[in-house]
Write an enzyme that holds these catalytic residues in place. Sequence first.
Site, PDB file in Angstrom:
ATOM      1  N   SER A  27     -23.896 -21.653 -35.152  1.00 37.33           N
ATOM      2  CA  SER A  27     -25.224 -20.650 -36.302  1.00 37.33           C
ATOM      3  C   SER A  27     -26.141 -21.658 -36.012  1.00 37.33           C
ATOM      4  O   SER A  27     -25.396 -23.266 -37.038  1.00 37.33           O
ATOM      5  CB  SER A  27     -24.385 -19.749 -36.294  1.00 37.33           C
ATOM      6  OG  SER A  27     -24.849 -19.467 -37.230  1.00 37.33           O
ATOM      7  N   TYR A  48     -18.700 -18.407 -43.865  1.00 40.76           N
ATOM      8  CA  TYR A  48     -19.370 -18.268 -42.274  1.00 40.76           C
ATOM      9  C   TYR A  48     -19.649 -19.330 -41.838  1.00 40.76           C
ATOM     10  O   TYR A  48     -19.530 -20.303 -41.053  1.00 40.76           O
ATOM     11  CB  TYR A  48     -20.333 -17.209 -42.192  1.00 40.76           C
ATOM     12  CG  TYR A  48     -20.981 -16.800 -40.525  1.00 40.76           C
ATOM     13  CD1 TYR A  48     -20.475 -16.531 -39.496  1.00 40.76           C
ATOM     14  CD2 TYR A  48     -21.936 -17.774 -40.308  1.00 40.76           C
ATOM     15  CE1 TYR A  48     -20.996 -16.785 -38.703  1.00 40.76           C
ATOM     16  CE2 TYR A  48     -23.118 -17.162 -39.560  1.00 40.76           C
ATOM     17  CZ  TYR A  48     -21.915 -16.934 -38.021  1.00 40.76           C
ATOM     18  OH  TYR A  48     -22.841 -16.947 -37.331  1.00 40.76           O
TER      19      TYR A  48
HETATM   20  N1  LIG Z   1     -25.409 -11.730 -33.704  1.00 45.83           N
HETATM   21  C1  LIG Z   1     -25.921 -12.999 -34.359  1.00 45.83           C
HETATM   22  O1  LIG Z   1     -27.084 -12.818 -35.184  1.00 45.83           O
HETATM   23  C2  LIG Z   1     -25.232 -13.985 -33.921  1.00 45.83           C
HETATM   24  C3  LIG Z   1     -26.240 -15.836 -34.740  1.00 45.83           C
HETATM   25  C4  LIG Z   1     -25.757 -16.992 -34.333  1.00 45.83           C
HETATM   26  C5  LIG Z   1     -24.597 -17.161 -33.822  1.00 45.83           C
HETATM   27  N2  LIG Z   1     -23.739 -15.596 -34.102  1.00 45.83           N
HETATM   28  C6  LIG Z   1     -21.972 -16.384 -32.973  1.00 45.83           C
HETATM   29  O2  LIG Z   1     -22.047 -15.950 -31.493  1.00 45.83           O
HETATM   30  C7  LIG Z   1     -20.689 -15.146 -31.076  1.00 45.83           C
HETATM   31  C8  LIG Z   1     -21.070 -13.883 -31.362  1.00 45.83           C
HETATM   32  O3  LIG Z   1     -21.536 -12.969 -31.839  1.00 45.83           O
HETATM   33  P1  LIG Z   1     -21.512 -11.222 -31.393  1.00 45.83           P
HETATM   34  O4  LIG Z   1     -23.113 -11.153 -32.506  1.00 45.83           O
HETATM   35  O5  LIG Z   1     -21.361 -11.462 -30.742  1.00 45.83           O
HETATM   36  O6  LIG Z   1     -20.504 -10.773 -32.661  1.00 45.83           O
HETATM   37  P2  LIG Z   1     -19.912  -9.419 -32.202  1.00 45.83           P
HETATM   38  O7  LIG Z   1     -19.230  -9.423 -34.129  1.00 45.83           O
HETATM   39  O8  LIG Z   1     -20.722  -8.356 -32.177  1.00 45.83           O
HETATM   40  O9  LIG Z   1     -18.751  -9.466 -31.497  1.00 45.83           O
HETATM   41  C9  LIG Z   1     -17.238 -10.261 -31.749  1.00 45.83           C
HETATM   42  C10 LIG Z   1     -16.320  -9.741 -30.594  1.00 45.83           C
HETATM   43  O10 LIG Z   1     -14.867 -10.873 -31.453  1.00 45.83           O
HETATM   44  C11 LIG Z   1     -13.799  -9.882 -31.334  1.00 45.83           C
HETATM   45  N3  LIG Z   1     -13.377 -10.564 -32.071  1.00 45.83           N
HETATM   46  C12 LIG Z   1     -12.689 -10.195 -33.302  1.00 45.83           C
HETATM   47  N4  LIG Z   1     -12.030 -10.546 -33.089  1.00 45.83           N
HETATM   48  C13 LIG Z   1     -10.463 -11.332 -32.671  1.00 45.83           C
HETATM   49  C14 LIG Z   1      -9.595 -11.479 -32.543  1.00 45.83           C
HETATM   50  N5  LIG Z   1      -8.672 -11.888 -32.620  1.00 45.83           N
HETATM   51  N6  LIG Z   1      -9.464 -11.613 -30.801  1.00 45.83           N
HETATM   52  C15 LIG Z   1      -9.500 -10.922 -29.809  1.00 45.83           C
HETATM   53  N7  LIG Z   1     -11.607 -10.410 -29.992  1.00 45.83           N
HETATM   54  C16 LIG Z   1     -11.633 -10.620 -31.435  1.00 45.83           C
HETATM   55  C17 LIG Z   1     -13.782  -8.630 -32.110  1.00 45.83           C
HETATM   56  O11 LIG Z   1     -13.668  -7.341 -30.942  1.00 45.83           O
HETATM   57  C18 LIG Z   1     -16.063  -7.980 -31.250  1.00 45.83           C
HETATM   58  O12 LIG Z   1     -16.373  -7.433 -29.879  1.00 45.83           O
HETATM   59  C19 LIG Z   1     -19.664 -15.260 -32.518  1.00 45.83           C
HETATM   60  O13 LIG Z   1     -19.504 -16.996 -32.592  1.00 45.83           O
HETATM   61  C20 LIG Z   1     -20.929 -14.935 -33.959  1.00 45.83           C
HETATM   62  O14 LIG Z   1     -20.947 -16.560 -35.204  1.00 45.83           O
HETATM   63  C21 LIG Z   1     -23.927 -14.630 -33.623  1.00 45.83           C
END
Ligand SMILES: NC(=O)c1ccc[n+]([C@@H]2O[C@H](COP(=O)([O-])OP(=O)(O)OC[C@H]3O[C@@H](n4cnc5c(N)ncnc54)[C@H](O)[C@@H]3O)[C@@H](O)[C@H]2O)c1
Length: 263
Positions: free
Chosen positions: A151, A174
């Site tokens: 991120s 985070y």
């Molecule tokens: N969305 C953003 O703006 C953004 C920005 C930068 C980085 N990211 C990174 O991208 C990645 C995906 O982000 P996102 O927005 O899709 O997140 P999200 O929260 O929408 O999805 C994460 C998924 O992980 C699942 N999960 C959580 N704990 C779990 C576990 N122990 N076992 C199995 N599944 C589990 C949840 O059920 C969820 O469906 C993350 O690492 C996030 O930090 C996201």
Amino acid sequence: MSTLEPFNLKGKVAVITGGAGLLGPEFAEALAGAGARVMLVDLHEEKGRKTAARVARTTAGSVCFHKADVSDPAAVDSLFKVVAKTFKRVDILVNAVIGVGKNHFGPLEDYTWEDWNHVMRVSVGSTFLCSKAAAALMKKKKSGVIINMGSIYGVVGADPRIYGKSGINSPAVYAASKGAILNLTRYLAVYLAPYGIRVNALSPGGVWNHQDPGFVKRYSARNPMNRMLLKEELRGSLLFLASQASSYVNGHNLMVDGGWTAW
Ligand SMILES: NC(=O)c1ccc[n+]([C@@H]2O[C@H](COP(=O)([O-])OP(=O)(O)OC[C@H]3O[C@@H](n4cnc5c(N)ncnc54)[C@H](O)[C@@H]3O)[C@@H](O)[C@H]2O)c1
């Protein structure tokens, strides 16, 4: 070889953790669309199954779902046993799970030790566990690709000015977990290179997801491109890292942030 041939993932198998979240389905679209067989892994069974069915429909590809808590070593062990039994291989692992604490958006002063440990275990711990298990299978084929989700906040501190009075902030854990994932990526890239396994990170900026308009305005004003990231804009970068198109890219952190970290 044609210019596009290295992007072809026909015959490859991909596992995406956090597959039912916001970004997992985009990654599945990208990989299944390029010909890979994809397994989505998530805690949310109903959402995961629906997502897999939808992506299979839109890409005419092979997409399945497996429910697992990837922060549990035993569950990760049985997940990769299923992968080995079903596909006999894994070529691509995308670690896209994120741990969220109970009081995740509270101020530093109120952030609990329990929430801290939960986020570190789920975000960093699952990346370690799944990478270790996938690498054991990849080593047998002497090839593989691991992509870890970083991120902007793994690289720079959160800018408090964009959160206004909304109360929504990005917690210290985070930043710590993303920083850890980025350096774990470099460690694994070096350690696994002799086995033909490449390990890279993909670091998005804030993805637009119907946030409060005030927040979107402040975030956009802080970004050189004056807007948030659209989730589908990550597909190309993910496919690049997952495919032979990036065959000499290893230990890299690909920023997809509109230039957030460039000024
Ligand atoms: N969305 C953003 O703006 C953004 C920005 C930068 C980085 N990211 C990174 O991208 C990645 C995906 O982000 P996102 O927005 O899709 O997140 P999200 O929260 O929408 O999805 C994460 C998924 O992980 C699942 N999960 C959580 N704990 C779990 C576990 N122990 N076992 C199995 N599944 C589990 C949840 O059920 C969820 O469906 C993350 O690492 C996030 O930090 C996201």
